[in-house]
Enzyme design. Structure first.
Site, mmCIF file in Angstrom:
data_model
loop_
_atom_site.group_PDB
_atom_site.id
_atom_site.type_symbol
_atom_site.label_atom_id
_atom_site.label_comp_id
_atom_site.label_asym_id
_atom_site.label_seq_id
_atom_site.Cartn_x
_atom_site.Cartn_y
_atom_site.Cartn_z
ATOM 1 N N SER A 103 -3.747 66.437 -36.240
ATOM 2 C CA SER A 103 -4.248 65.097 -36.000
ATOM 3 C C SER A 103 -4.404 64.298 -37.290
ATOM 4 C CB SER A 103 -5.596 65.187 -35.296
ATOM 5 O OG SER A 103 -6.455 66.023 -36.022
ATOM 6 N N GLN A 105 -6.669 62.487 -39.498
ATOM 7 C CA GLN A 105 -8.092 62.782 -39.614
ATOM 8 C C GLN A 105 -8.637 62.408 -40.978
ATOM 9 O OE1 GLN A 105 -8.354 67.326 -40.798
ATOM 10 N NE2 GLN A 105 -7.069 67.122 -39.001
ATOM 11 N N HIS A 107 -12.433 63.530 -43.414
ATOM 12 C CA HIS A 107 -13.654 64.317 -43.421
ATOM 13 C C HIS A 107 -14.761 63.493 -44.042
ATOM 14 C CE1 HIS A 107 -10.998 67.472 -42.256
ATOM 15 N NE2 HIS A 107 -10.287 67.310 -43.341
ATOM 16 N N LYS A 130 -16.681 67.984 -46.413
ATOM 17 C CA LYS A 130 -15.575 68.927 -46.392
ATOM 18 C C LYS A 130 -14.419 68.453 -47.275
ATOM 19 C CE LYS A 130 -12.369 71.165 -43.193
ATOM 20 N NZ LYS A 130 -11.261 70.663 -42.405
ATOM 21 N N HIS A 270 -5.573 61.675 -43.519
ATOM 22 C CA HIS A 270 -4.459 62.587 -43.771
ATOM 23 C C HIS A 270 -4.047 63.301 -42.492
ATOM 24 C CE1 HIS A 270 -8.145 64.932 -44.298
ATOM 25 N NE2 HIS A 270 -7.467 66.002 -43.908
ATOM 26 N N ARG A 289 -11.233 62.529 -35.932
ATOM 27 C CA ARG A 289 -9.822 62.381 -35.568
ATOM 28 C C ARG A 289 -9.555 61.036 -34.910
ATOM 29 N NH1 ARG A 289 -11.392 67.506 -33.996
ATOM 30 N NH2 ARG A 289 -10.302 69.181 -35.093
ATOM 31 N N LYS A 295 -7.216 66.220 -28.800
ATOM 32 C CA LYS A 295 -8.669 66.410 -28.915
ATOM 33 C C LYS A 295 -9.406 65.071 -28.906
ATOM 34 C CE LYS A 295 -8.251 70.634 -31.698
ATOM 35 N NZ LYS A 295 -8.420 71.178 -33.041
HETATM 36 ZN ZN ZN Z 1 -8.280 67.874 -43.212
#
Ligand code: ZN
Length: 423
Positions: A103, A105, A107, A130, A270, A289, A295
Site C-alpha cells: 500500500s 503509506q 508512518h 516507525k 512510500h 494507508r 486494507k
Molecule cells: Zn513503510
C-alpha cells in the site's frame, strides 16, 4: 552472556512472493524446521519483540518469547539502551519478499502516533513512531517521497487525467512557480492537489484510469512509454480501479541495486513495489494507508500528515567497516544494519558493543563461537540475539562439496542500535 538462537515469525500478507519463490519462505522454513506451502504467499520474516510477530528463544521452554526473556534479563540490553527505551528492544528487523506492490503509506511521528493510538486503538495498535530503512537484497523497486517541482510540472503537462480531477487554480499556480520560489510555496498546492486526487470518488477514479489506459495504449504504438507510465500500467493490473495507481505520478520511482539502501523519515509517503530486501525499523507497526490496498484506508490522516517535501531520496551505498562488512547508518537512534559477506574459510570477530544485536544468516554455512560457548554450526535461516557486551566470532565453511552458488561463503546481516547513540 551468550547469544540466543531465535525461532522467528512469518507474515503471509497477500503481496508476498509465493512458496519456493520467496526468500522469506526459505528463511522461515529453515528457521522453524517447517515445510514451505507451495501456494502460500510469504511476505515478511520478523525478528524482534513486536507482539504481532514475536520471536521465541530456543532454549529450555520454547514458548518463551524474546520479549519476556529480555524483561527477565534486562542487562542483555546494556545500560544505555535500558535508559533510552526501557526494557524492550528498540528495533524490529525483517526480511521482505515483495511480489506485488504494498500500500501507499506513511508512518506517523511520535506525537501523531500517540494521538492515533489514543483515538483509534484498534487500527493504530501502538503509540511508537516507525522510521525505517531498506537494504536491497535483489534489485528492488519502490515509490518514495514526492517528485521535484520540475517533474511535477512535467506530470501536470503530460497526464491530462490528473488535471481533470484536481482544481485548475492549483495546477496553474504550480506551473507558474519558478524553481527559485519553490519550496514552501509549492507545498500548499501539492498538498491540495494530492488530497483532491486521493479523495476523489470511486467512479471518478475508475473513469480517469480507463481514460489513461486508453490514451497510453494509443501512445504505445507511436512512442516508447516512460518508466513511470509503464509502472502505472503495471500497478493498474495489480490494483484495478485503485486511486493509488495514479498517485504514483506524484512520487519518486526508486530502483535500488543489491547492496544499496534508503531510509524513510516520519510522514513521508512510500510504497514498495517489487524485490527482496532487509528492513529495519523502530519497534512499531504503525501504518497509515491510502491506496494500493484492500486494507483500511485513512486518506484524510495520510494527506494531512505528509511533509510534502519534494525531491529524490538519499541512496545509501553503505560504509565499508572492513573488507567483509558494510554498515548502513540512517539518521535514527534506534538502529543501524551491517551486511557481512565472508568468503570460504574466512573468520570475523564482532567485538563486544554496549547494545544488543540480532544476526541473521541469509545464505551459506559456517560456525559461531563465543568465549563461553561451544562452537556451533550455523546455516541459512539461523537467527541469533546477541546481548550487549558479548563478543562473537563467525567463520564461513571451507567445504567445497556444496553445489550452490554461494558454496562456502557466508552472508549475514546484523541489526543493532545505531552506534552514534553510544558516542
Ligand atoms: Zn513503510
Amino acid at each position: 552472556m551468550e547469544p540466543l538462537r531465535l525461532r522467528c515469525s512469518v507474515q503471509n500478507y497477500d503481496w508476498g512472493k509465493i512458496g519456493d519463490e520467496s526468500h522469506v519462505a526459505r528463511l522461515f522454513s529453515m528457521n522453524s524446521k517447517s515445510e514451505i506451502e507451495a501456494e502460500k504467499p510469504y511476505a515478511e520474516f520478523w525478528m524482534g519483540t513486536h507482539e504481532s510477530g514475536p520471536s521465541f528463544v530456543l532454549q529450555g521452554d520454547e514458548s518463551r518469547t524474546l520479549k519476556s526473556w529480555i524483561l527477565e534479563n534486562p542487562d542483555s540490553l546494556g545500560e544505555r539502551v535500558l535508559e533510552g527505551w526501557g526494557g524492550d528492544l528498540p528495533f524490529l528487523f525483517k526480511v521482505l519478499s515483495v511480489a506485488k506492490a504494498l500500500s501507499i503509506q506513511a508512518h506517523p511521528d511520535k506525537e501523531l502516533a500517540q494521538f492515533l493510538h489514543k483515538s483509534h486503538p484498534t487500527i493504530y495498535k501502538d503509540s511508537n513512531h516507525k522510521p525505517e530503512m531498506t537494504v536491497a537484497l535483489t534489485k528492488f523497486e519502490a515509490l518514495c517521497g514526492f517528485v521535484s517541482l520540475e517533474e511535477l510540472k512535467g506530470v501536470l503537462g503530460s497526464v491530462p487525467e490528473i488535471v481533470e480531477l484536481v482544481n485548475n487554480v492549483d495546477v496553474d499556480h504550480v506551473l507558474n512557480i519558478k524553481e527559485q520560489d519553490g519550496g514552501e510555496k509549492v507545498k500548499t498546492y501539492l498538498q491540495s492537489m494530492f488530497t483532491q486526487l486521493m479523495s476523489a470518488s470511486k467512479d471518478n477514479v475508475s473513469e480517469m484510469l480507463f481514460k489513461m489506459k486508453s490514451r497510453l495504449s494509443v501512445d504505445n504504438k507511436v512512442r516508447l512509454l516512460t518508466g513511470k507510465e509503464q509502472l502505472v500500467l503495471r500497478l493498474e493490473k495489480q490494483y484495478p480501479g485503485d486511486v493509488g495507481v495514479i498517485s504514483a505520478f506524484f512520487l519518486n520511482y526508486v530502483k535500488l541495486n543489491p547492496g544499496e539502501a534508503m531510509y524513510l523519515e516520519a510522514n513521508e509517503p512510500h510504497a514498495y513495489i517489487y524485490g527482496e530486501c532487509i528492513e529495519c525499523m523502530a519497534t512499531s507497526d504503525n501504518v497509515v494507508r491510502a491506496g494500493l490496498t484492500p486494507k483500511y484506508r485513512d486518506v484524510q490522516t495520510l494527506c494531512s500528515m505528509l511533509t510534502y517535501k519534494q525531491g529524490f531520496p538519499e541512496i545509501l551505498p553503505g560504509i565499508p567497516l572492513n573488507p567483509y562488512t558494510t554498515r548502513y547508518k540512517p539518521p535514527f537512534d534506534e538502529f543501524e544494519v551491517d551486511c557481512c559477506c565472508l568468503p570460504k574459510g574466512a573468520s570475523m570477530v564482532f567485538s563486544a558493543i554496549p547494545g544488543p544485536s540480532i544476526f541473521i544468516i541469509i545464505s551459506g554455512e559456517g560456525s559461531i563461537l563465543t568465549g563461553s560457548m561451544e562452537e556451533e554450526k550455523i546455516t541459512e535461516g539461523d537467527v541469533f540475539f546477541v546481548p550487549a557486551k558479548t563478543e562473537i566470532s563467525l567463520t564461513a565453511s571451507s567445504r567445497d562439496d556444496n553445489s550452490s552458488a554461494t558454496a562456502g561463503a557466508l552472508q549475514l546481516y546484523r541489526a543493532g542500535v545505531n552506534s552514534k547513540y553510544f558516542e
